[in-house]
Design a protein around this motif. Structure first.
Motif, PDB file in Angstrom:
ATOM      1  N   LYS A 151       0.866  -1.179   0.000  1.00 29.84           N
ATOM      2  CA  LYS A 151       0.000   0.000   0.000  1.00 29.84           C
ATOM      3  C   LYS A 151       0.898   1.222   0.000  1.00 29.84           C
ATOM      4  O   LYS A 151       1.889   1.268   0.736  1.00 29.84           O
ATOM      5  CB  LYS A 151      -0.813  -0.050   1.299  1.00 29.84           C
ATOM      6  N   SER A 191       3.356  -7.522  10.200  1.00 29.85           N
ATOM      7  CA  SER A 191       4.729  -7.130   9.857  1.00 29.85           C
ATOM      8  C   SER A 191       5.322  -6.257  10.956  1.00 29.85           C
ATOM      9  O   SER A 191       6.474  -6.460  11.372  1.00 29.85           O
ATOM     10  CB  SER A 191       4.757  -6.368   8.526  1.00 29.85           C
ATOM     11  N   THR A 212      -4.419   1.208  15.032  1.00 27.66           N
ATOM     12  CA  THR A 212      -5.359   0.243  15.616  1.00 27.66           C
ATOM     13  C   THR A 212      -4.569  -0.792  16.393  1.00 27.66           C
ATOM     14  O   THR A 212      -3.677  -1.437  15.836  1.00 27.66           O
ATOM     15  CB  THR A 212      -6.156  -0.479  14.506  1.00 27.66           C
ATOM     16  N   LYS A 331      -9.979  -8.879  12.205  1.00 29.02           N
ATOM     17  CA  LYS A 331      -8.755  -8.485  11.514  1.00 29.02           C
ATOM     18  C   LYS A 331      -7.798  -9.632  11.770  1.00 29.02           C
ATOM     19  O   LYS A 331      -7.874 -10.271  12.815  1.00 29.02           O
ATOM     20  CB  LYS A 331      -8.191  -7.179  12.094  1.00 29.02           C
TER      21      LYS A 331
HETATM   22  P1  NAP Z   1      -1.581  -4.862   7.914  1.00 27.92           P
HETATM   23  O1  NAP Z   1      -2.026  -6.009   8.694  1.00 27.92           O
HETATM   24  O2  NAP Z   1      -2.489  -4.266   6.948  1.00 27.92           O
HETATM   25  O3  NAP Z   1      -1.099  -3.787   8.964  1.00 27.92           O
HETATM   26  C1  NAP Z   1      -0.801  -2.495   8.556  1.00 27.92           C
HETATM   27  C2  NAP Z   1      -0.692  -1.618   9.768  1.00 27.92           C
HETATM   28  O4  NAP Z   1      -0.396  -0.323   9.349  1.00 27.92           O
HETATM   29  C3  NAP Z   1      -1.986  -1.527  10.531  1.00 27.92           C
HETATM   30  O5  NAP Z   1      -1.687  -1.413  11.894  1.00 27.92           O
HETATM   31  C4  NAP Z   1      -2.580  -0.244   9.985  1.00 27.92           C
HETATM   32  O6  NAP Z   1      -3.499   0.373  10.843  1.00 27.92           O
HETATM   33  C5  NAP Z   1      -1.359   0.591   9.830  1.00 27.92           C
HETATM   34  N1  NAP Z   1      -1.525   1.642   8.843  1.00 27.92           N
HETATM   35  C6  NAP Z   1      -1.826   1.510   7.542  1.00 27.92           C
HETATM   36  N2  NAP Z   1      -1.895   2.724   6.957  1.00 27.92           N
HETATM   37  C7  NAP Z   1      -1.631   3.632   7.928  1.00 27.92           C
HETATM   38  C8  NAP Z   1      -1.576   5.028   7.961  1.00 27.92           C
HETATM   39  N3  NAP Z   1      -1.789   5.738   6.865  1.00 27.92           N
HETATM   40  N4  NAP Z   1      -1.318   5.622   9.132  1.00 27.92           N
HETATM   41  C9  NAP Z   1      -1.088   4.913  10.232  1.00 27.92           C
HETATM   42  N5  NAP Z   1      -1.138   3.577  10.278  1.00 27.92           N
HETATM   43  C10 NAP Z   1      -1.412   2.938   9.135  1.00 27.92           C
HETATM   44  O7  NAP Z   1      -0.241  -5.185   7.124  1.00 27.92           O
HETATM   45  P2  NAP Z   1       0.911  -6.224   7.482  1.00 27.92           P
HETATM   46  O8  NAP Z   1       1.315  -6.087   8.894  1.00 27.92           O
HETATM   47  O9  NAP Z   1       1.940  -6.106   6.456  1.00 27.92           O
HETATM   48  O10 NAP Z   1       0.206  -7.611   7.344  1.00 27.92           O
HETATM   49  C11 NAP Z   1      -0.647  -7.899   6.234  1.00 27.92           C
HETATM   50  C12 NAP Z   1      -0.923  -9.358   6.207  1.00 27.92           C
HETATM   51  O11 NAP Z   1       0.183 -10.041   5.677  1.00 27.92           O
HETATM   52  C13 NAP Z   1      -1.151  -9.980   7.545  1.00 27.92           C
HETATM   53  O12 NAP Z   1      -2.430  -9.777   8.042  1.00 27.92           O
HETATM   54  C14 NAP Z   1      -0.817 -11.416   7.260  1.00 27.92           C
HETATM   55  O13 NAP Z   1      -1.882 -12.066   6.633  1.00 27.92           O
HETATM   56  C15 NAP Z   1       0.307 -11.293   6.284  1.00 27.92           C
HETATM   57  N6  NAP Z   1       1.563 -11.341   7.013  1.00 27.92           N
HETATM   58  C16 NAP Z   1       1.904 -12.513   7.569  1.00 27.92           C
HETATM   59  C17 NAP Z   1       3.044 -12.607   8.303  1.00 27.92           C
HETATM   60  C18 NAP Z   1       3.401 -13.882   8.897  1.00 27.92           C
HETATM   61  O14 NAP Z   1       3.502 -13.985  10.085  1.00 27.92           O
HETATM   62  N7  NAP Z   1       3.548 -14.908   8.127  1.00 27.92           N
HETATM   63  C19 NAP Z   1       3.849 -11.512   8.481  1.00 27.92           C
HETATM   64  C20 NAP Z   1       3.503 -10.319   7.887  1.00 27.92           C
HETATM   65  C21 NAP Z   1       2.342 -10.238   7.152  1.00 27.92           C
HETATM   66  P3  NAP Z   1      -5.072   0.037  10.737  1.00 27.92           P
HETATM   67  O15 NAP Z   1      -5.206  -1.354  11.319  1.00 27.92           O
HETATM   68  O16 NAP Z   1      -5.725   1.082  11.517  1.00 27.92           O
HETATM   69  O17 NAP Z   1      -5.419   0.057   9.278  1.00 27.92           O
END
Ligand code: NAP
Length: 870
Positions: A151, A191, A212, A331
């Motif tokens: 994103k 992440s 969040t 989530k």
């Molecule tokens: P994510 O779950 O979408 O988390 C993004 C984080 O950034 C959230 O806390 C979000 O807050 C915050 N955020 C986004 N835009 C923002 C903004 N403009 N200002 C402030 N905060 C903002 O992304 P991710 O952590 O990369 O994980 C995505 C998915 O990838 C996971 O759910 C999982 O399925 C997979 N993943 C898996 C692993 C693993 O263990 N195998 C590791 C990493 C990722 P909000 O919640 O308020 O939107």
């Protein structure tokens, strides 16, 4: 299948992506003897594991399960070192797989597919790679993953920062040395939660910006589970088979313990066991109802919050880290190693963006509404444009030149998450509408790849060149995906499952939540039915088996499966007394229905003795008068009583705000036709005469009933119309019996297998009325004079033998000038709409019924006014 070698730029299949899914797709296509070209913009295989190299990156599904299973020899050749392997180890594994099967020779790295256009003349895809190299292929497969398009940082001033900028999803290959630096991390999803403890080890100051708070449980990483290894070692095939036919893609028995009814000790024990286990599927399976019932969900959520409070020493920080505002599991929950403990370190600070939002990123830091922060480095852990992002970004145009982006402007539309209408021979692996991100990805990937390979093989054998879903099949599947989600709490959250993390993205629940097993069954059924919902074309002609694979509401299907497993005797084989006992026994186990203000029992003087009634008064001031609804239970004139429809009456009362008087009438065969109908009319007369005493507004009286109860309710309306009163404001007829003709199509379609069967209906009629009486309007009200009847709401359920007579009654009433609201209970049976608390998908139908009831009545009159009118 290879094309002539004189056209070198032409292959049978192009695959985009060389991660888990692309590599296996290549392997399977080669097995079919196809020429294949794989493109990946990365410099090597690995997909998500190539890019996401941030410190702490690991899988969150145990590695024993997060691996290919297609080749037992491969499984023997590789041993995972940990319960949750690190990113480097998983990447090594994928490199090992690529080398073992010699896959690299067909993969072009650092090559981005920039567009794909379907050429209807040639029946081929034209693929553009990078700045202009063209390629043609028969089949185009996007193996681009669900979380591969980061994103963009939608934060003001993001490009202004002069220090180091890192994205967890694009971490530098040479690593990042953050030693002694002042570091900001934005984002606390998986992440962020994985990387924050490790970044904290290097940074001199770490500030985490949290929008969040997220639920996370400790991974308890270490050696792979001895128990799992034993199971795999003992019976590998059995283990993998169980995974393929499980809900999530990992062998696991779903619990049947309900959070709302379990005792405190059981709740605690189950939760602590899941916490200790450290697996996502375990913590999502503490209670059977936690994904659907807010009260149950809150039990788990609160126990997690308790844990956070017990780990984090500063109460204010602990409170900020305690997730609120979304249900647990709505989530994606996280697995962590020392995440919450990190906030006990003196150099780590949490900033709650709900309290002080970021105003701007500046040249040297971050400015929030309250403070200015200086940083040397900013780490964005802000997530992905999930599921649809990588697909629409690839500029795919189908048969009519329509881009996927345009087609999906209001949200993704797919058949099985595999294909989409208008885009022949275009396959998506783990696309929106498939279990994908809600499951163990490797199991879902193998299933998708195997399905596509099987499909291409079948097409070749049958002489077809193109395949494409029909719009009917696709919209039916989309509906099913949404129906499955709608009975859970998941669509309530602002999650990336809903597209809610990307500003402007349509809010649609994207993955299929019905389970890996249910999904696999649907895919297999489609093939078994000659590729139901697909159109295939080829030199030998066209074939289209149009249709919808799953029309029933998912929770209705579950109830039917549950009942079938109980092996109960068919009602019509029992004497009435035994059938009544059986009905009472099954009713005793169901949820009680909502609370209402007051419930009292009484008796009505009927034409031949007292009729018991039960009155339900809505919550609110006891002296307030309400509209009055006289309700008659279902049960084919033979079964049922005040208890049988008690949850439904509570629901009607609570939703409509009316006083509901449920009346028990005389039953057949002891009292045959027209006893029940006459009792119903007497009850309505009595309720009208005693409205004030019952707490009803005089003159505001409606009738309602389900099944045979709806039959006598509408007969009572006809009798009242004929007798010149009482005035009835409206009638609600839920799946009514209105005719004795059992030859309508709905009897043919739904006469067996949906609880109310043709045989049972015959049994009811035989007990109730002599054949000569069955065409009398008091038995078959469809045959009566319908003029002057009150406004009517009729519910007709898709899988009900009575569906068509309900619809016929609606049409006939309309023709007689009666205002009619026909509510189609989509995907429901005769009984399922009434299963309050068990069949969640019935709730919107009951809400419609309540709405209709409210509309029968003018807005409530003040008490004094009503008394005077009396
Ligand atoms: P994510 O779950 O979408 O988390 C993004 C984080 O950034 C959230 O806390 C979000 O807050 C915050 N955020 C986004 N835009 C923002 C903004 N403009 N200002 C402030 N905060 C903002 O992304 P991710 O952590 O990369 O994980 C995505 C998915 O990838 C996971 O759910 C999982 O399925 C997979 N993943 C898996 C692993 C693993 O263990 N195998 C590791 C990493 C990722 P909000 O919640 O308020 O939107």
């Amino acid at each position: 299948m290879n094309e002539p070698s004189s056209v070198p730029e032409q292959v049978d299949a192009v695959v985009v992506g060389a991660g888990f899914s692309g590599l296996y797709m290549l392997y399977r296509l080669r097995q079919l003897g196809m020429s294949v070209k794989v493109f990946d913009s990365a410099g090597d295989v690995g997909g998500t594991w190539y890019w996401n190299r941030y410190p702490g990156a690991r899988c969150d599904v145990p590695t024993t399960d997060y691996a290919y299973s297609f080749d037992p020899e491969l499984e023997k050749a590789w041993t995972w070192s940990e319960k949750y392997a690190t990113q480097p180890e998983i990447l090594d594994y994928l490199r090992f797989v690529a080398d073992r099967y010699g896959l690299r020779s067909d993969i072009e790295f650092s090559a981005t597919v920039t567009s794909a256009r379907w050429d209807e003349q040639e029946k081929r895809w034209r693929i553009t790679i990078g700045c202009g190299t063209e390629m043609r292929c028969r089949y185009y497969v996007m193996a681009t993953g669900c979380l591969s398009l980061p994103k963009s940082p939608d934060i003001e001033g993001a490009d202004r920062f002069a220090g180091q900028v890192y994205f967890t999803s694009r971490w530098p290959h040479e690593g990042a040395d953050l030693t002694g630096q002042r570091v900001a991390v934005i984002g606390t999803g998986s992440s962020g939660i994985q990387s924050i403890p490790l970044i904290a080890r290097q940074a001199s100051q770490l500030t985490v910006f949290q929008r969040t708070a997220n639920f996370s449980i400790p991974a308890h990483n270490g050696p792979a589970s001895a128990d799992r290894l034993k199971q795999l070692g003992g019976d590998r095939d059995g283990y993998r088979h169980a995974a393929r036919w499980s809900r999530g893609g990992i062998p696991m028995e779903p619990t049947d313990v309900l959070g709302v009814t379990a005792g405190e000790a059981v709740r605690r024990e189950r939760f602590e066991a899941a916490w200790e286990l450290g697996e996502l599927f375990g913590i999502l399976n503490v209670f059977a109802d936690q994904a659907v019932d807010p009260a149950s969900n809150d039990i788990v959520a609160e126990m997690i919050r308790e844990k956070i409070r017990s780990i984090v020493k500063d109460p204010e920080t602990a409170e900020m880290l305690s997730p609120k505002g979304h249900y647990f599991g709505t989530k994606r929950p996280c697995l962590d190693t020392g995440y919450f403990e990190t906030y006990n370190l003196p150099h780590v600070r949490l900033v709650d963006l709900r309290k002080q939002p970021i105003v701007s990123i500046t040249e040297d830091g971050i400015e929030t509404a309250d403070e200015s922060f200086g940083f040397d480095a900013i780490v964005y852990a802000t997530g992905f444009d999930a599921m649809t992002g990588p697909l629409v970004a690839a500029d795919v145009a189908g048969r009519d030149g329509l881009s996927l982006k345009e087609k999906w402007a209001a949200g993704p539309s797919t058949y099985l998450g595999l294909m989409t209408a208008g885009y022949p021979n275009f396959f998506m692996l783990t696309g929106p509408g498939s279990p994908s991100v809600l499951s163990n990805m490797t199991v879902s990937i193998e299933q998708h790849v195997d399905w596509v390979a099987g499909c291409l093989k079948d097409m070749r054998e049958e002489g077809f060149e193109t395949i494409e879903p029909t719009t009917l099949a696709e919209s039916g599947w989309n509906q099913h995906v949404q129906d499955c989600a709608a009975i859970t709490l998941l669509p309530t959250a602002n999650s990336w499952y809903m597209g809610a993390n990307v500003p402007g993205k349509p809010r649609v629940f994207m993955p299929y939540i019905g389970g890996v097993n249910a999904y696999r069954q649907a895919c297999d059924d489609i093939v078994g039915q000659g590729y139901l919902g697909f159109r295939m074309t080829g030199p030998g002609g066209d074939r289209c088996r149009d249709g919808v694979i799953r029309r029933m509401q998912p929770d209705v299907a579950m109830v039917l499966e549950f009942l079938a497993a109980m092996g109960l005797p068919p009602m019509e084989t029992l004497p009435p007394a035994d059938a009544r006992a059986l009905m009472a026994a099954t009713a005793a186990t169901r949820p009680p229905g909502p609370k209402v203000g007051e419930v009292t029992d009484g008796a009505i003087p009927g034409p031949s003795g007292d009729l018991p009634y039960r009155l339900y008064r809505p919550a609110g001031p006891p002296e307030g008068l309400r509209p009055l609804v006289v309700y008659f239970h279902g049960g084919g004139w033979v079964l049922g009583n005040l208890d049988s429809d008690d949850p439904l009456c509570r629901d009607l009362c609570e939703r409509s705000g009316a006083v509901v008087v449920s009346v028990n009438y005389r039953h057949a065969p002891e009292a045959r036709f027209p006893a029940a109908a006459l009792d119903a009319f007497a009850a309505v007369q009595w309720a009208d005469a005693n409205a004030l005493e019952l707490g009803g507004i005089p003159g505001q009286l409606a009738v309602a009933g389900w099944s045979a109860g709806a039959n006598i309710a509408t007969v009572a309306c006809q009798l009242a119309r004929g007798a010149g009163g009482p005035h009835i404001s409206g009638q609600v007829l839920i799946c009514p019996v209105v005719d004795s003709d059992m030859t309508r199509l709905s009897y043919e379609e739904n006469g067996d297998g949906y609880i109310l069967t043709t045989a049972l209906m015959r049994w009811f009629w035989d007990h109730y009325a002599d054949p000569a009486d069955r065409s009398e309007p008091r038995a078959a009200p469809l045959r009566g004079d319908l003029h002057g009847l009150p406004p009517t709401c009729i519910v007709a359920a898709d899988f009900d033998p009575l569906r068509d007579e309900g619809v016929a009654y609606a049409r006939a009433l309309e023709a007689a000038g009666v205002p009619v609201r026909l509510t189609r209970a989509r995907g429901h049976t005769h009984t399922s709409v009434t299963m309050v608390g068990t069949v969640i998908s019935g709730a919107p139908v009951r809400a419609e019924i309540a709405e209709a009831l409210k509309n029968f009545f003018p807005s409530a009159e003040p008490l004094e006014h009503a008394r005077q009118r009396r």
